[in-house]
Design a protein around this motif. Structure first.
Motif, PDB file in Angstrom:
ATOM      1  N   ARG A 155       0.823  -1.202   0.000  1.00  0.00           N
ATOM      2  CA  ARG A 155       0.000   0.000   0.000  1.00  0.00           C
ATOM      3  C   ARG A 155       0.860   1.255   0.000  1.00  0.00           C
ATOM      4  O   ARG A 155       2.063   1.205   0.230  1.00  0.00           O
ATOM      5  CB  ARG A 155      -0.906   0.008   1.241  1.00  0.00           C
ATOM      6  CG  ARG A 155      -1.839  -1.189   1.317  1.00  0.00           C
ATOM      7  CD  ARG A 155      -2.854  -1.033   2.435  1.00  0.00           C
ATOM      8  NE  ARG A 155      -2.215  -0.936   3.736  1.00  0.00           N
ATOM      9  CZ  ARG A 155      -2.823  -0.467   4.831  1.00  0.00           C
ATOM     10  NH1 ARG A 155      -4.070  -0.013   4.753  1.00  0.00           N
ATOM     11  NH2 ARG A 155      -2.187  -0.438   5.986  1.00  0.00           N
ATOM     12  N   GLY A 156       0.236   2.363  -0.274  1.00  0.00           N
ATOM     13  CA  GLY A 156       0.906   3.656  -0.236  1.00  0.00           C
ATOM     14  C   GLY A 156      -0.048   4.705   0.289  1.00  0.00           C
ATOM     15  O   GLY A 156      -1.266   4.521   0.268  1.00  0.00           O
ATOM     16  N   VAL A 157       0.512   5.808   0.769  1.00  0.00           N
ATOM     17  CA  VAL A 157      -0.304   6.901   1.295  1.00  0.00           C
ATOM     18  C   VAL A 157      -0.062   8.144   0.461  1.00  0.00           C
ATOM     19  O   VAL A 157       1.086   8.529   0.226  1.00  0.00           O
ATOM     20  CB  VAL A 157       0.011   7.185   2.771  1.00  0.00           C
ATOM     21  CG1 VAL A 157      -0.877   8.313   3.294  1.00  0.00           C
ATOM     22  CG2 VAL A 157      -0.175   5.922   3.616  1.00  0.00           C
ATOM     23  N   ARG A 158      -1.132   8.763   0.007  1.00  0.00           N
ATOM     24  CA  ARG A 158      -1.059  10.052  -0.673  1.00  0.00           C
ATOM     25  C   ARG A 158      -1.451  11.141   0.324  1.00  0.00           C
ATOM     26  O   ARG A 158      -2.540  11.087   0.908  1.00  0.00           O
ATOM     27  CB  ARG A 158      -2.034  10.110  -1.839  1.00  0.00           C
ATOM     28  CG  ARG A 158      -1.719   9.171  -2.978  1.00  0.00           C
ATOM     29  CD  ARG A 158      -0.673   9.746  -3.919  1.00  0.00           C
ATOM     30  NE  ARG A 158      -0.610   8.916  -5.109  1.00  0.00           N
ATOM     31  CZ  ARG A 158      -1.380   9.071  -6.161  1.00  0.00           C
ATOM     32  NH1 ARG A 158      -2.278  10.043  -6.187  1.00  0.00           N
ATOM     33  NH2 ARG A 158      -1.252   8.276  -7.192  1.00  0.00           N
ATOM     34  N   PHE A 159      -0.603  12.116   0.498  1.00  0.00           N
ATOM     35  CA  PHE A 159      -0.904  13.265   1.351  1.00  0.00           C
ATOM     36  C   PHE A 159      -1.353  14.404   0.446  1.00  0.00           C
ATOM     37  O   PHE A 159      -0.620  14.824  -0.450  1.00  0.00           O
ATOM     38  CB  PHE A 159       0.308  13.627   2.199  1.00  0.00           C
ATOM     39  CG  PHE A 159       0.628  12.554   3.207  1.00  0.00           C
ATOM     40  CD1 PHE A 159      -0.022  12.536   4.430  1.00  0.00           C
ATOM     41  CD2 PHE A 159       1.528  11.549   2.913  1.00  0.00           C
ATOM     42  CE1 PHE A 159       0.243  11.541   5.362  1.00  0.00           C
ATOM     43  CE2 PHE A 159       1.796  10.540   3.827  1.00  0.00           C
ATOM     44  CZ  PHE A 159       1.148  10.533   5.064  1.00  0.00           C
ATOM     45  N   ILE A 160      -2.558  14.899   0.678  1.00  0.00           N
ATOM     46  CA  ILE A 160      -3.247  15.762  -0.273  1.00  0.00           C
ATOM     47  C   ILE A 160      -3.391  17.185   0.265  1.00  0.00           C
ATOM     48  O   ILE A 160      -3.702  17.389   1.443  1.00  0.00           O
ATOM     49  CB  ILE A 160      -4.638  15.171  -0.589  1.00  0.00           C
ATOM     50  CG1 ILE A 160      -4.470  13.736  -1.118  1.00  0.00           C
ATOM     51  CG2 ILE A 160      -5.377  16.037  -1.607  1.00  0.00           C
ATOM     52  CD1 ILE A 160      -5.774  12.980  -1.255  1.00  0.00           C
ATOM     53  N   PHE A 161      -3.185  18.147  -0.627  1.00  0.00           N
ATOM     54  CA  PHE A 161      -3.321  19.558  -0.281  1.00  0.00           C
ATOM     55  C   PHE A 161      -4.183  20.228  -1.345  1.00  0.00           C
ATOM     56  O   PHE A 161      -4.049  19.949  -2.539  1.00  0.00           O
ATOM     57  CB  PHE A 161      -1.945  20.223  -0.189  1.00  0.00           C
ATOM     58  CG  PHE A 161      -1.116  19.673   0.938  1.00  0.00           C
ATOM     59  CD1 PHE A 161      -1.078  20.312   2.173  1.00  0.00           C
ATOM     60  CD2 PHE A 161      -0.404  18.489   0.784  1.00  0.00           C
ATOM     61  CE1 PHE A 161      -0.332  19.794   3.227  1.00  0.00           C
ATOM     62  CE2 PHE A 161       0.344  17.965   1.831  1.00  0.00           C
ATOM     63  CZ  PHE A 161       0.371  18.617   3.054  1.00  0.00           C
ATOM     64  N   GLU A 162      -5.060  21.114  -0.892  1.00  0.00           N
ATOM     65  CA  GLU A 162      -5.992  21.804  -1.780  1.00  0.00           C
ATOM     66  C   GLU A 162      -5.638  23.282  -1.872  1.00  0.00           C
ATOM     67  O   GLU A 162      -5.316  23.921  -0.872  1.00  0.00           O
ATOM     68  CB  GLU A 162      -7.419  21.659  -1.260  1.00  0.00           C
ATOM     69  CG  GLU A 162      -8.472  22.305  -2.151  1.00  0.00           C
ATOM     70  CD  GLU A 162      -9.876  22.105  -1.618  1.00  0.00           C
ATOM     71  OE1 GLU A 162     -10.836  22.426  -2.354  1.00  0.00           O
ATOM     72  OE2 GLU A 162     -10.031  21.635  -0.471  1.00  0.00           O
ATOM     73  N   LYS A 163      -5.731  23.820  -3.086  1.00  0.00           N
ATOM     74  CA  LYS A 163      -5.396  25.231  -3.310  1.00  0.00           C
ATOM     75  C   LYS A 163      -6.402  26.144  -2.617  1.00  0.00           C
ATOM     76  O   LYS A 163      -7.610  25.973  -2.724  1.00  0.00           O
ATOM     77  CB  LYS A 163      -5.349  25.539  -4.801  1.00  0.00           C
ATOM     78  CG  LYS A 163      -4.853  26.959  -5.097  1.00  0.00           C
ATOM     79  CD  LYS A 163      -4.564  27.176  -6.565  1.00  0.00           C
ATOM     80  CE  LYS A 163      -5.825  27.274  -7.387  1.00  0.00           C
ATOM     81  NZ  LYS A 163      -5.536  27.700  -8.789  1.00  0.00           N
ATOM     82  N   GLN A 164      -5.862  27.133  -1.923  1.00  0.00           N
ATOM     83  CA  GLN A 164      -6.682  28.125  -1.241  1.00  0.00           C
ATOM     84  C   GLN A 164      -6.691  29.465  -1.979  1.00  0.00           C
ATOM     85  O   GLN A 164      -7.581  30.288  -1.789  1.00  0.00           O
ATOM     86  CB  GLN A 164      -6.160  28.344   0.178  1.00  0.00           C
ATOM     87  CG  GLN A 164      -6.071  27.074   1.000  1.00  0.00           C
ATOM     88  CD  GLN A 164      -7.409  26.398   1.179  1.00  0.00           C
ATOM     89  OE1 GLN A 164      -8.319  26.980   1.769  1.00  0.00           O
ATOM     90  NE2 GLN A 164      -7.545  25.170   0.688  1.00  0.00           N
ATOM     91  N   GLY A 165      -5.672  29.681  -2.798  1.00  0.00           N
ATOM     92  CA  GLY A 165      -5.570  30.930  -3.534  1.00  0.00           C
ATOM     93  C   GLY A 165      -4.334  30.901  -4.398  1.00  0.00           C
ATOM     94  O   GLY A 165      -3.543  29.956  -4.360  1.00  0.00           O
ATOM     95  N   GLY A 166      -4.180  31.951  -5.208  1.00  0.00           N
ATOM     96  CA  GLY A 166      -3.004  32.025  -6.061  1.00  0.00           C
ATOM     97  C   GLY A 166      -3.366  32.093  -7.524  1.00  0.00           C
ATOM     98  O   GLY A 166      -4.496  32.435  -7.895  1.00  0.00           O
ATOM     99  N   ASP A 167      -2.421  31.769  -8.379  1.00  0.00           N
ATOM    100  CA  ASP A 167      -2.600  31.862  -9.821  1.00  0.00           C
ATOM    101  C   ASP A 167      -3.620  30.834 -10.327  1.00  0.00           C
ATOM    102  O   ASP A 167      -3.660  29.691  -9.843  1.00  0.00           O
ATOM    103  CB  ASP A 167      -1.271  31.624 -10.541  1.00  0.00           C
ATOM    104  CG  ASP A 167      -0.229  32.666 -10.188  1.00  0.00           C
ATOM    105  OD1 ASP A 167      -0.621  33.825  -9.898  1.00  0.00           O
ATOM    106  OD2 ASP A 167       0.974  32.323 -10.198  1.00  0.00           O
TER     107      ASP A 167
END
Length: 227
Positions: A155-167
């Protein structure tokens, strides 16, 4: 910089979508299938439990959320080193097992490492993607993690981040995979990015890979062969 949407091609059997090689920041970067033989066999001499985690065998209770600071720094893509022949020695090393030729390994990595994002800078909550055409930045916040199970049973783990602002050209989601499952600074990583969180988790052929920007291509090759 305007967002460039990828042209996607349907793959038989796998029924997966693959972005065109030069699609920029809104591309869906396909994920890493840990079943194939790549440069992530852990170095001998490491703690047995750590080795198991690296190979994808761990308990759910060992997983913990990670901050973006685990990936802070200036990172370079390894794809140019595959293209210019610097990583040929790595492909030859892999071929010593006899399972595939060096050319066959290189073909796998040509798809796996392919990206036009040649540099990534991460500082605080800001992530900047660099291509030959310019740069796009976004600020990102944690959006949890997902545990993926591969055909081989690991198995593997994906650590996820969501855009809050920017281009606008910066992707809506970025997903890190570096064979770690709890807070710890990364020494290299695969990054998957795009605007569809779920679709990124389904992609298994292209895994843009990044090492510290201050390493030479030869040093990266040595790191890969030592693992």
């Amino acid at each position: 910089m305007p967002s460039i949407m990828p042209t996607r091609l349907s793959l038989p059997v796998l029924a997966l979508l693959i972005a065109t090689p030069l699609a920029a920041f809104a591309q869906s970067a396909e994920s890493h299938d840990h079943d194939h033989d790549h440069d992530h066999e852990h170095a001998q001499g490491h703690d047995h439990a750590e080795n198991d985690v690296y190979r994808g065998y761990f308990e759910d209770s060992a997983i913990a959320a990670r901050p973006l600071s685990d990936w802070q720094g200036d990172w370079q893509s390894v794809y140019p080193y595959l293209q210019d022949g610097t990583l040929d020695v790595v492909m030859a090393h892999k071929a010593e097992s006899g399972e595939k030729t060096a050319a066959e390994h290189r073909a796998t990595y040509e798809t796996g490492y392919r990206t036009d994002v040649d540099r990534i800078e991460i500082e605080g909550q800001e992530v900047t993607f660099h291509t030959a055409d310019g740069a796009a930045s976004g600020t990102y916040a944690g959006d949890g993690y997902e545990v993926l199970t591969y055909a081989a049973g690991n198995r593997g783990v994906r650590f996820i981040f969501e855009k809050q602002g920017g281009d606008a050209a910066a992707p809506a989601y970025i997903q890190f995979s570096d064979h770690k499952i709890a807070p710890e600074p990364a020494d290299h990583y695969h990054l998957y990015w795009g605007d569809d969180r779920a679709a990124l988790l389904e992609e298994v052929t292209n895994w843009p890979t990044y090492y510290p920007a201050d390493l030479s291509g030869e040093a990266i090759a040595q790191e890969m062969m030592a693992h």
